[in-house]
Design an enzyme around this catalytic site. Structure first.
Site, PDB file in Angstrom:
ATOM      1  N   HIS A 212      -4.820   3.399  -0.897  1.00 61.52           N
ATOM      2  CA  HIS A 212      -5.961   4.657  -1.354  1.00 61.52           C
ATOM      3  C   HIS A 212      -7.128   4.471  -2.527  1.00 61.52           C
ATOM      4  CE1 HIS A 212      -3.196   3.540  -5.156  1.00 61.52           C
ATOM      5  NE2 HIS A 212      -3.833   3.879  -5.602  1.00 61.52           N
ATOM      6  N   ASP A 244       0.233   1.392   1.904  1.00 59.74           N
ATOM      7  CA  ASP A 244      -0.761   1.860   1.086  1.00 59.74           C
ATOM      8  C   ASP A 244      -1.650   0.297   0.784  1.00 59.74           C
ATOM      9  OD1 ASP A 244      -2.285   2.414  -0.766  1.00 59.74           O
ATOM     10  OD2 ASP A 244      -1.250   3.002  -1.924  1.00 59.74           O
ATOM     11  N   GLY A 323      -5.102   1.912 -12.652  1.00 62.29           N
ATOM     12  CA  GLY A 323      -6.254   1.406 -13.184  1.00 62.29           C
ATOM     13  C   GLY A 323      -5.425  -0.271 -12.780  1.00 62.29           C
ATOM     14  N   SER A 325      -3.257   0.227 -10.069  1.00 64.29           N
ATOM     15  CA  SER A 325      -3.178   0.356  -8.587  1.00 64.29           C
ATOM     16  C   SER A 325      -4.053  -1.029  -7.757  1.00 64.29           C
ATOM     17  CB  SER A 325      -4.055   1.426  -7.998  1.00 64.29           C
ATOM     18  OG  SER A 325      -3.288   2.511  -8.312  1.00 64.29           O
ATOM     19  N   SER A 340       1.327   1.008  -6.039  1.00 62.97           N
ATOM     20  CA  SER A 340       1.060   1.894  -4.965  1.00 62.97           C
ATOM     21  C   SER A 340       0.771   3.206  -5.967  1.00 62.97           C
ATOM     22  CB  SER A 340       1.816   2.039  -4.050  1.00 62.97           C
ATOM     23  OG  SER A 340       2.061   3.153  -3.537  1.00 62.97           O
TER      24      SER A 340
END
Length: 448
Positions: A212, A244, A323, A325, A340
């Protein structure tokens, strides 16, 4: 000009070839060993490390076939527990191999059919589900946004499956991806973390981060508004859908990235990628919250984010915040996952989901760890570490980002923002203050 991204506190994760779990070869006794030979057909459960448990589970799954109904790791006793359906011969196979055996009613095929029903009838945003090997059921979780007719739909679908097949629980938070505006690696108005430095299929340095994040921006820098240090390989960015994850190539092919993860003074070398196992203890590093530890609670989880459904994720009780991710999840010297999303924060807790690193590497054709193809870039090169590195790991996001990508600089760059200072960086990532973040306990969407 060759940029060497070696953070002051090297914190990155190694890259190279994906190695199989290093467990000793197991010889499984004949399942049909006679019980009337006057000898005990069972053996005392063996002690195994978490990383070795998955290897043993895989071998037993192959040996038992349809009789194998899942497994999990008991960290306190350091034992592998497997579920079996069928007669006692199946139990004997597992016990002789050194596992603790539980006879259960639901086969993996039946549980898979139940998940398909959920996918067809209850895939509303804010829900997630996975098979729980400890209960031999499908555990469905609905976040705080699932109300009214949506809640009724989920609840009725679960009930239709039967109490012995599935159950549903509430989560106080909201399932969202953990990208946010802030410090770490920056791109398209988003902030993410670098997961692990790798070597791409062409032998050049690159890093893995969340999909993402990859679909949100084409270029990444170590500082907000700074010069790009990495470019997303658009063909690899996957989100939503079957995973992801995304691959970001360092713009400078001469970038070198250390293969270690910085835990705030302690450096952990990452030598390989490995599969997760339920019960496995894991550690996460991110640019917002730094280091947090917990255990794997489920595999092959399905999460219905507002942006769409993502399958094949690792579910954990590790916390994370905006943040984080793309940040790294690891066990000892093995890379396990990429952050994720999830619900909650590092104050109240919650569920957090991770993209399996092994699946991402296979999909993008990259390698990680010591001695793998491209090891050169390898170790440092792309490998691992980089972003991951220091930051990466650490700051994962940050690191990741920042560093992450960032190669040299990026990556950790020493200076890299990530780096050390990078907010993420050293501390940042560490979360120390890391962005401590800005949003601190608030879960943000893709654009923060």
């Amino acid at each position: 000009m060759s940029h060497k991204r070696t953070p002051k506190r090297k914190a990155v994760i190694a890259a190279g070839s994906v190695a199989a779990l290093g467990a000793a070869a197991l010889i499984l006794p004949n399942a049909m060993a006679s019980q009337d030979e006057g000898t005990d057909s069972t053996a005392a459960p063996k002690t195994v490390k978490a990383a070795e448990a998955q290897d043993l589970a895989s071998q037993l799954a192959s040996q038992l076939g349809e009789a194998f109904a899942g497994s999990w790791y008991d960290g306190d006793k350091q034992q592998l527990i497997i579920n079996v359906v069928g007669d006692n011969n199946n139990v004997i196979v597992g016990e002789q191999a050194g596992a603790v055996v539980q006879q259960v009613d639901n086969s993996l095929a039946e549980l898979a059919a139940a998940e398909q029903t959920l996918k067809t009838k209850a895939a509303v945003p804010g829900t997630a589900w996975a098979m729980d090997p400890k209960t031999n059921k499908i555990q469905v979780t609905a976040d705080s946004t699932v109300t009214g007719s949506n809640w009724d739909q989920v609840e009725s679908t679960v009930k239709s499956l039967g109490s012995d097949m599935a159950s549903v629980k509430r989560s106080a938070g909201e399932f969202k991806t953990f990208a946010a505006g802030g410090d770490a690696i920056f791109g398209g108005g988003s902030r993410c973390s670098l997961g692990f430095n790798v070597t791409n299929s062409e032998g050049d340095p690159a890093f893995l981060t969340a999909g993402h994040c990859g679909v949100a921006a084409a270029e990444w820098s170590e500082e907000e508004g700074g010069a790009p240090i990495g470019t997303t390989d658009a063909a690899t960015a996957t989100f939503p859908g079957e995973g992801d994850f995304a691959l970001v190539d360092y713009d400078d092919p001469a970038t070198e990235a250390p293969s270690t993860v910085n835990l705030g003074g302690e450096q952990v070398d990452i030598a390989q990628a490995a599969e997760a196992e339920v019960g496995m203890p894991v550690t996460r590093m991110g640019s917002t919250t730094g280091q947090d530890s917990g255990t794997v609670t489920a595999l092959n989880a399905t999460v219905n984010y507002a942006e769409g459904t993502v399958t094949g994720l690792i579910q954990t009780d590790v916390c994370a915040e905006p943040g984080d991710s793309g940040g790294s999840l690891f066990n000892e010297n093995s890379a396990i996952g990429l952050t994720s999303g999830g619900s909650g924060d590092c104050t109240v807790g919650g569920e957090t989901f991770f993209q399996p690193v092994t699946t991402a590497l296979e999909a993008v054709g990259a390698t990680i760890g010591d001695g793998g193809a491209g090891g050169g870039a390898g170790e440092e090169a792309g490998a691992g570490g980089a972003g991951a590195g220091e930051e990466a790991g650490a700051g994962e996001e940050a690191g990741a980002g920042e560093e992450a990508g960032a190669g040299e600089e990026a990556g950790a760059g020493e200076e890299a923002g990530a780096g050390e200072e990078a907010g993420a960086g050293e501390e940042a990532g560490a979360g120390e203050e890391a962005g401590a973040d800005e949003e601190a306990g608030v879960i943000a969407g893709l654009t923060g």
